[in-house]
Scaffold this motif. Structure first.
Motif, PDB file in Angstrom:
ATOM      1  N   ASP A  78       0.312  -1.200  -0.142  1.00  0.00           N
ATOM      2  CA  ASP A  78       0.229   0.179  -0.306  1.00  0.00           C
ATOM      3  C   ASP A  78       0.955   1.546  -0.037  1.00  0.00           C
ATOM      4  O   ASP A  78       1.549   1.620   1.193  1.00  0.00           O
ATOM      5  CB  ASP A  78      -1.273   0.067   1.033  1.00  0.00           C
ATOM      6  CG  ASP A  78      -2.086   1.356   1.389  1.00  0.00           C
ATOM      7  OD1 ASP A  78      -2.312   1.587   0.372  1.00  0.00           O
ATOM      8  OD2 ASP A  78      -2.114   1.512   1.878  1.00  0.00           O
ATOM      9  N   ASP A 106      -4.446   2.793  -5.328  1.00  0.00           N
ATOM     10  CA  ASP A 106      -4.596   2.643  -3.596  1.00  0.00           C
ATOM     11  C   ASP A 106      -6.441   2.495  -3.688  1.00  0.00           C
ATOM     12  O   ASP A 106      -6.174   1.257  -3.032  1.00  0.00           O
ATOM     13  CB  ASP A 106      -3.991   2.759  -2.619  1.00  0.00           C
ATOM     14  CG  ASP A 106      -4.415   4.203  -2.587  1.00  0.00           C
ATOM     15  OD1 ASP A 106      -4.383   5.404  -3.887  1.00  0.00           O
ATOM     16  OD2 ASP A 106      -3.801   5.704  -1.731  1.00  0.00           O
ATOM     17  N   LEU A 147      -7.360  -1.286  -3.597  1.00  0.00           N
ATOM     18  CA  LEU A 147      -7.348  -2.249  -2.155  1.00  0.00           C
ATOM     19  C   LEU A 147      -8.207  -2.273  -1.256  1.00  0.00           C
ATOM     20  O   LEU A 147      -8.401  -3.378  -0.504  1.00  0.00           O
ATOM     21  CB  LEU A 147      -6.020  -1.536  -1.740  1.00  0.00           C
ATOM     22  CG  LEU A 147      -4.883  -1.269  -2.486  1.00  0.00           C
ATOM     23  CD1 LEU A 147      -3.586  -1.581  -1.494  1.00  0.00           C
ATOM     24  CD2 LEU A 147      -3.975  -3.209  -3.254  1.00  0.00           C
ATOM     25  N   PRO A 203      -5.749  -1.313   4.479  1.00  0.00           N
ATOM     26  CA  PRO A 203      -6.139  -0.939   2.909  1.00  0.00           C
ATOM     27  C   PRO A 203      -4.927  -2.437   2.178  1.00  0.00           C
ATOM     28  O   PRO A 203      -5.151  -2.760   1.290  1.00  0.00           O
ATOM     29  CB  PRO A 203      -5.224  -0.070   2.168  1.00  0.00           C
ATOM     30  CG  PRO A 203      -5.856   0.934   3.032  1.00  0.00           C
ATOM     31  CD  PRO A 203      -5.904   0.322   4.509  1.00  0.00           C
ATOM     32  N   VAL A 204      -2.885  -2.183   3.220  1.00  0.00           N
ATOM     33  CA  VAL A 204      -2.341  -3.333   2.684  1.00  0.00           C
ATOM     34  C   VAL A 204      -3.256  -4.587   2.713  1.00  0.00           C
ATOM     35  O   VAL A 204      -2.837  -5.937   2.452  1.00  0.00           O
ATOM     36  CB  VAL A 204      -1.174  -3.063   2.947  1.00  0.00           C
ATOM     37  CG1 VAL A 204      -1.430  -3.800   4.239  1.00  0.00           C
ATOM     38  CG2 VAL A 204      -0.428  -3.718   2.489  1.00  0.00           C
TER      39      VAL A 204
END
Length: 331
Positions: free
Chosen positions: A9, A105, A108, A303-304
């Protein structure tokens, strides 16, 4: 045999890079600085330097090489076009990684919030973004270019709209609003003659009220009191989000006989105490899609996690979302 996946991320303030093995165990987790070319003096050249430094280091921390990575997913802030994705993909190739996806991003949020990595994610945080991954595996992100994409959302937008409506009330015979008293209290003024000087100083001067929680929450607090002007501001934003969600649901491979998974992410949706906008979005989406079944998730996971889960799916690994979130708690 490649037994690992890499999830990244890459944000404008900080970035997360994590490696999991095929058993769903976190082998390495790195917190890094910005990996968004838009906030770097050296732009893309500096981004390449940073990627070529941090990716090998992350692999080394896990005791593996690029050849051990079955798949990697890079969610990169500031990557909004196909040309930008190609540019960043060329950088990633130089690290030795062979199988990977580079996306904005915002994408994600879909795998982070949807059990099968399929659905739509609407983000209202610092900015406005909507993204999707459909049943054929196609990913797409839209909006996010401010006035060019007529974005009406994100924290600072609500604050500036509140300021504008107060100005309309004071100087254009605009509709009366309780936001005026809230804003005057925040600014420490009582006379409308002070408004323009003080608001300018606080938005652009040393105090820098721009994008502050206190300013951006005014419209929500006023809406909770039934203020029609504030409710109108929130409705503007909800209409734009609902329209984007409905358009993606219609244009992409989301069969009407399947449940549509929608994830709401970002501080405005998740952390804002007044939950009026999400409820407005739900009503507007239901109207636009003819009542088809839609489920909503407020994204709590980082988010990662979405990068990890999507990379695992691409690699054919079976990961448990709850276990992944647990493994990321060290970040």
């Amino acid at each position: 045999m490649a037994n690992y996946i890499l999830g990244v991320d890459a944000g404008g303030t900080k970035s997360h890079l994590v490696i999991f093995d095929r058993n769903g165990q976190c082998a390495s987790a790195t917190t890094y600085g910005p990996l968004n070319h838009e906030v770097m003096e050296g732009s893309y050249a500096e981004l390449e330097e940073r990627l070529l430094e941090v990716i090998p280091r992350t692999l080394q921390d896990a005791g593996i090489t690029a050849d051990d990575v079955a798949y990697a997913v890079f969610g990169v802030a500031g990557v909004d076009t196909k040309a930008q994705m190609k540019l960043v993909s060329d950088m990633v190739t130089k690290t030795g990684l062979k199988h990977f996806t580079v996306c904005n991003d915002a994408v994600l949020g879909v795998p982070a919030g949807s059990p099968d990595c399929v659905g739509i994610c609407a983000i209202s945080g610092t900015g406005f973004k909507v993204a999707a991954i459909d049943y054929s595996g196609v990913s797409l992100d839209i909006c996010g270019l401010g006035s060019y994409t007529d974005d009406r959302g994100g924290g600072s937008w609500f604050g500036l709209r509140a300021c504008g409506e107060v100005y309309n009330y004071l100087y254009r015979l605009g509709q009366k609003t309780v936001m005026k008293d809230m804003l005057f209290e925040l600014l420490g003024i009582s006379d409308k003659g002070e408004y323009l000087d003080v608001i300018t100083e606080n938005l652009y001067g040393g105090a820098n009220l721009y994008n502050s929680v206190d300013l951006n929450s005014i419209a929500f607090r006023a809406a909770a009191q039934g203020d029609e002007v504030a409710l109108g501001i929130l409705r503007e934003s909800a209409t734009q989000y609902a329209g984007a969600i409905a358009r993606l649901a219609t244009d992409m491979d989301f069969p009407a006989d399947k449940v549509l998974n929608v994830t709401l992410a970002g501080s405005v949706f998740v952390k804002q105490q007044v939950k009026i906008v999400p409820e407005m979005i739900k009503e507007l989406v239901a109207k636009a899609l003819g009542g088809r079944e839609v489920t909503y998730t407020m994204l709590e996971a980082p988010p990662v996690a979405g990068a990890v889960l999507w990379a695992a799916q691409k690699a054919g690994f079976e990961f448990d979302a709850a276990a992944v979130e647990k493994g990321l708690r060290k970040l």
